[in-house]
Design a protein around this motif. Structure first.
Motif, short mmCIF file in Angstrom:
data_model
loop_
_atom_site.label_atom_id
_atom_site.label_comp_id
_atom_site.label_asym_id
_atom_site.label_seq_id
_atom_site.Cartn_x
_atom_site.Cartn_y
_atom_site.Cartn_z
N SER A 136 0.88 -1.42 -0.11
CA SER A 136 0.15 0.09 0.04
C SER A 136 0.59 1.36 -0.25
CB SER A 136 -1.10 0.29 1.41
OG SER A 136 0.04 0.27 2.68
N ILE A 137 0.25 2.57 -0.29
CA ILE A 137 1.21 3.81 -0.33
C ILE A 137 0.27 4.63 -0.29
CG2 ILE A 137 2.88 3.17 -2.63
CD1 ILE A 137 0.84 5.18 -4.23
N GLU A 138 1.41 5.63 0.31
CA GLU A 138 0.08 6.81 0.98
C GLU A 138 0.76 8.27 0.71
OE1 GLU A 138 0.89 7.41 5.87
OE2 GLU A 138 -0.38 5.89 4.82
N GLU A 139 0.36 9.59 0.72
CA GLU A 139 1.50 10.38 0.48
C GLU A 139 1.77 10.90 1.83
OE1 GLU A 139 1.13 12.97 -3.20
OE2 GLU A 139 -0.74 12.80 -2.73
N GLY A 140 3.36 11.15 1.68
CA GLY A 140 3.49 11.46 3.17
C GLY A 140 3.96 13.08 3.22
N LEU A 141 5.74 13.11 3.74
CA LEU A 141 6.21 14.33 4.31
C LEU A 141 6.56 14.60 3.19
CD1 LEU A 141 6.68 16.94 5.68
CD2 LEU A 141 9.21 15.71 6.69
N ASP A 142 6.27 16.07 2.51
CA ASP A 142 7.64 16.89 0.95
C ASP A 142 7.70 16.11 -0.24
OD1 ASP A 142 7.48 19.19 3.46
OD2 ASP A 142 9.99 18.75 3.87
N SER A 143 6.46 15.85 -0.57
CA SER A 143 6.84 14.58 -1.32
C SER A 143 7.18 13.96 -1.71
CB SER A 143 6.94 16.19 -2.89
OG SER A 143 6.59 16.96 -3.33
N THR A 144 6.99 12.78 -0.40
CA THR A 144 7.63 11.72 -0.12
C THR A 144 6.87 10.70 -0.76
OG1 THR A 144 9.07 12.78 1.82
CG2 THR A 144 8.69 10.16 1.90
N LEU A 145 6.96 9.68 -0.83
CA LEU A 145 5.98 8.77 -1.12
C LEU A 145 6.26 7.66 -0.02
CD1 LEU A 145 3.39 7.04 -2.69
CD2 LEU A 145 5.36 6.05 -3.83
N CYS A 146 4.82 7.06 1.10
CA CYS A 146 5.10 6.30 2.35
C CYS A 146 4.80 4.76 1.37
CB CYS A 146 4.74 6.07 2.46
SG CYS A 146 4.94 8.15 4.18
N TYR A 147 5.80 3.86 1.17
CA TYR A 147 5.27 2.63 0.73
C TYR A 147 5.31 1.89 2.20
CZ TYR A 147 6.07 -1.13 -2.80
OH TYR A 147 5.15 -2.12 -3.80
N ARG A 148 4.41 0.12 1.84
CA ARG A 148 4.39 0.25 3.18
C ARG A 148 4.09 -1.78 2.72
NH1 ARG A 148 1.96 0.52 8.66
NH2 ARG A 148 1.71 2.44 7.72
N ALA A 149 4.93 -3.14 3.00
CA ALA A 149 4.86 -3.70 2.32
C ALA A 149 4.44 -4.98 3.17
CB ALA A 149 5.84 -4.67 1.50
N ARG A 150 3.08 -5.77 3.74
CA ARG A 150 3.11 -6.45 4.41
C ARG A 150 2.84 -7.72 3.94
NH1 ARG A 150 -0.50 -2.07 5.10
NH2 ARG A 150 -1.34 -1.29 7.10
N ILE A 151 4.39 -8.66 4.77
CA ILE A 151 4.49 -10.51 4.36
C ILE A 151 3.97 -11.03 4.45
CG2 ILE A 151 6.29 -11.81 4.29
CD1 ILE A 151 7.78 -8.75 2.67
N ASN A 152 3.42 -11.96 4.97
CA ASN A 152 3.13 -13.39 5.80
C ASN A 152 3.84 -14.56 5.19
OD1 ASN A 152 1.05 -16.02 5.44
ND2 ASN A 152 1.20 -14.66 7.42
N HIS A 153 4.40 -15.28 6.22
CA HIS A 153 5.20 -16.18 6.00
C HIS A 153 4.45 -17.11 6.31
CE1 HIS A 153 8.54 -19.25 5.22
NE2 HIS A 153 8.68 -19.43 6.42
#
Length: 266
Positions: A136-153
């Motif tokens: 998932s992604i969301e716009e963060g501070l000062d034109s930063t793209l916050c990228y989150r990866a959720r992993i299940n093993h």
């Protein structure tokens, strides 16, 4: 009166210009194009009807702009696809190619490892594994793209979840490290603020209480490189078992920028 009105108009223009100077472009304004790449595969270990299986299920958001291809390559290699098979080569690989290569190698390693352990009389469930990725992604501070990866093993009956967080500096086309965000010597004062916030959200009044309740046992408090630069603060994400017993699960500590503004580079 006329001079007064002109002065107000001039002030309004200056305020507008100042606001414009500090405006950081959004993803849409920068023309960022996103695509969600999906792939899944189920492989059996043997030819029998009740064979153990290896399941891989991936949904990965990718930046499609050509100028961000090197960033995507670095992002995927930064722990998003793990085990990090891509580290075996340093040539650029596109996200779709990386996904297909990962699945092929993951299944191959599964068959190589388990084929020598499993017999028809063995425990089918124990020899079945799975790997799942959601991003998932969301716009963060000062034109930063916050990228989150959720992993299940999943390995047999044991299932492990963890999160990988990365921040893409869109204007400069790079993945940010803590050293890019904070001034030199940030570690100790930032750790103190993290401890303060963790005490607040966990209901502990002192560092002694924090340690007594199982946090940061055997190690000093530290800012993890697994962080997200949100609009209002920076969130440090500690995976289960990293700073406390595994039963506490994943721990997120959000520190407001107002608490650490003296430590920020920007």
């Amino acid at each position: 009166m006329r001079k007064y009105i002109l002065s107000l108009l001039l002030l309004a223009v200056l305020v507008f210009m100042a606001a414009g100077c500090h405006h950081k472009p959004t993803m849409r304004e920068m023309g960022i194009v996103l695509d969600t790449l999906c792939a899944s595969s189920v492989a059996t270990l043997t030819d029998s009807a009740g064979s153990p299986t290896c399941e891989v299920d991936i949904e990965l958001i990718a930046l499609q702009n050509k100028e961000y291809a090197p960033v995507m390559d670095s992002l995927i290699r930064s722990g998003i696809l793990s085990p990090e098979y891509l580290s075996l080569t340093d040539h650029h690989i596109a996200p779709r190619e990386a996904i297909d290569s990962f699945i092929k190698r993951y299944i191959s390693d599964y068959r190589t490892f388990y084929s020598g352990l499993f017999t028809d009389e063995g425990d089918t469930a124990a020899a079945s594994i799975g790997w799942k990725l959601r991003t998932s992604i969301e716009e963060g501070l000062d034109s930063t793209l916050c990228y989150r990866a959720r992993i299940n093993h999943r390995q047999g009956t044991i299932s492990t979840d963890y999160t990988v967080c990365r921040n893409i500096d869109l204007p400069h086309k790079r993945i940010l490290k803590l050293e890019d965000v904070f001034v030199r010597g940030y570690e100790r004062p930032l750790s103190d603020v993290i401890a303060e916030q963790l005490m607040k959200q966990s209901g502990n009044k002192t560092l002694f209480d924090l340690h007594s309740n199982g946090y940061f046992l055997g190690c000093d408090i530290y800012p993890t490189s697994n962080f997200l630069l949100g609009d209002g603060g920076i969130t440090f994400v500690y995976v289960a078992g990293e700073i406390a017993n595994r039963e506490k699960g994943e721990i997120s500590v959000e520190v407001k920028y107002s608490k650490i503004k003296h430590l920020l580079r920007r």
